[in-house]
Design an enzyme around this catalytic site. Structure first.
Site, PDB file in Angstrom:
ATOM      1  N   LYS A 123       0.837  -1.201   0.000  1.00  0.00           N
ATOM      2  CA  LYS A 123       0.000   0.000   0.000  1.00  0.00           C
ATOM      3  C   LYS A 123       0.877   1.259   0.000  1.00  0.00           C
ATOM      4  O   LYS A 123       0.678   2.170  -0.796  1.00  0.00           O
ATOM      5  CB  LYS A 123      -0.916   0.002   1.233  1.00  0.00           C
ATOM      6  CG  LYS A 123      -1.954   1.091   1.177  1.00  0.00           C
ATOM      7  CD  LYS A 123      -2.604   1.311   2.507  1.00  0.00           C
ATOM      8  CE  LYS A 123      -1.870   2.387   3.257  1.00  0.00           C
ATOM      9  NZ  LYS A 123      -2.370   2.674   4.573  1.00  0.00           N
ATOM     10  N   ASP A 141      -6.255   0.144   0.978  1.00  0.00           N
ATOM     11  CA  ASP A 141      -6.224   0.224   2.442  1.00  0.00           C
ATOM     12  C   ASP A 141      -7.576  -0.239   2.981  1.00  0.00           C
ATOM     13  O   ASP A 141      -8.412  -0.760   2.243  1.00  0.00           O
ATOM     14  CB  ASP A 141      -5.882   1.649   2.898  1.00  0.00           C
ATOM     15  CG  ASP A 141      -7.056   2.591   2.738  1.00  0.00           C
ATOM     16  OD1 ASP A 141      -8.019   2.241   2.016  1.00  0.00           O
ATOM     17  OD2 ASP A 141      -7.038   3.666   3.353  1.00  0.00           O
TER      18      ASP A 141
END
Ligand code: SF4
Length: 215
Positions: A123, A141
């Protein structure tokens, strides 16, 4: 992917582009290194909190070389307010050392190299690449996972890799970079984890989650 989901994705994309047309990161940084450190520090906290902490951190240690030579305790005191400060301090300290020793203080440009750096997950790497090199990546996320699954865009609620894959099949490449930030904002503004504002949401008539709890 069914035609209904494709239509919903197209309509959701139009909505996000209009609603969040000027969305961009509020993290404050003056270099790629500072951006990467800021993103690492942003886990489990707000960007505002990160900016408050990095103001002092970057004033004292603006680059990898200086941060790598800092005392861990000093870093801890500077990033304390971002939470999980011990782990985060260790990560950005080690990250700086690795950048200096293995990369001549340059930040790698590929996701495969970035995820090998301490404290940098997929991420973080995706957010960094999208921001810095304008690369078409999707950072998944907790908000992206939740919104995607509720709307029926992803099949696995807690699988970021699979969700990224399915989102890439559903949305055009020129939207990927923008997708994460706008999904996150929609997740904060409307599709909240505990109390989603389904009654005022434009997508409640085709949202998988809403239909499942209201039929
Ligand atoms: S209807 Fe509710 S659950 Fe579905 S996207 Fe909108 S806010 Fe989220």
């Amino acid at each position: 992917m069914s035609n209904e989901i494709k239509k919903l994705a197209a309509s959701f994309q139009r909505y996000l582009r209009k609603e969040y047309s000027d969305i961009k990161t509020i993290l404050k940084f003056n270099s790629q290194f500072q951006l990467l450190v800021s993103i690492v520090l942003s886990a489990q906290t707000t960007d505002e909190n990160v900016n408050k902490a990095t103001k002092g951190l970057f004033k004292k240690y603006p680059n990898a070389k200086l941060l790598s030579a800092a005392k861990l305790r000093d870093i801890e005191s500077l990033v304390f307010s971002t939470g999980f400060y011990k782990v985060k301090s260790k990560n950005i300290h080690t990250l700086s050392k690795v950048l200096v020793s293995d990369y001549n203080s340059r930040i790698p440009k590929t996701i495969d190299e970035l995820v090998k750096l301490p404290g940098v997950g997929r991420k973080t790497a995706s957010v960094f690449l999208a921001e810095t090199f304008d690369q078409p990546t999707i950072a998944v996320d907790t908000h992206v996972l939740r919104v995607s699954h509720r709307l029926g865009f992803s099949s696995k609620r807690y699988d970021p890799i699979q969700t990224e894959k399915e989102l890439k099949q559903l949305f055009p490449k020129n939207f990927w970079r923008y997708l994460s930030m706008s999904f996150v904002q929609f997740g904060r503004d409307v599709c909240n984890a505990k109390k989603p504002l389904c009654n005022v949401c434009n997508f409640n008539n085709s949202c998988k989650y809403f239909l499942s709890v209201n039929t």
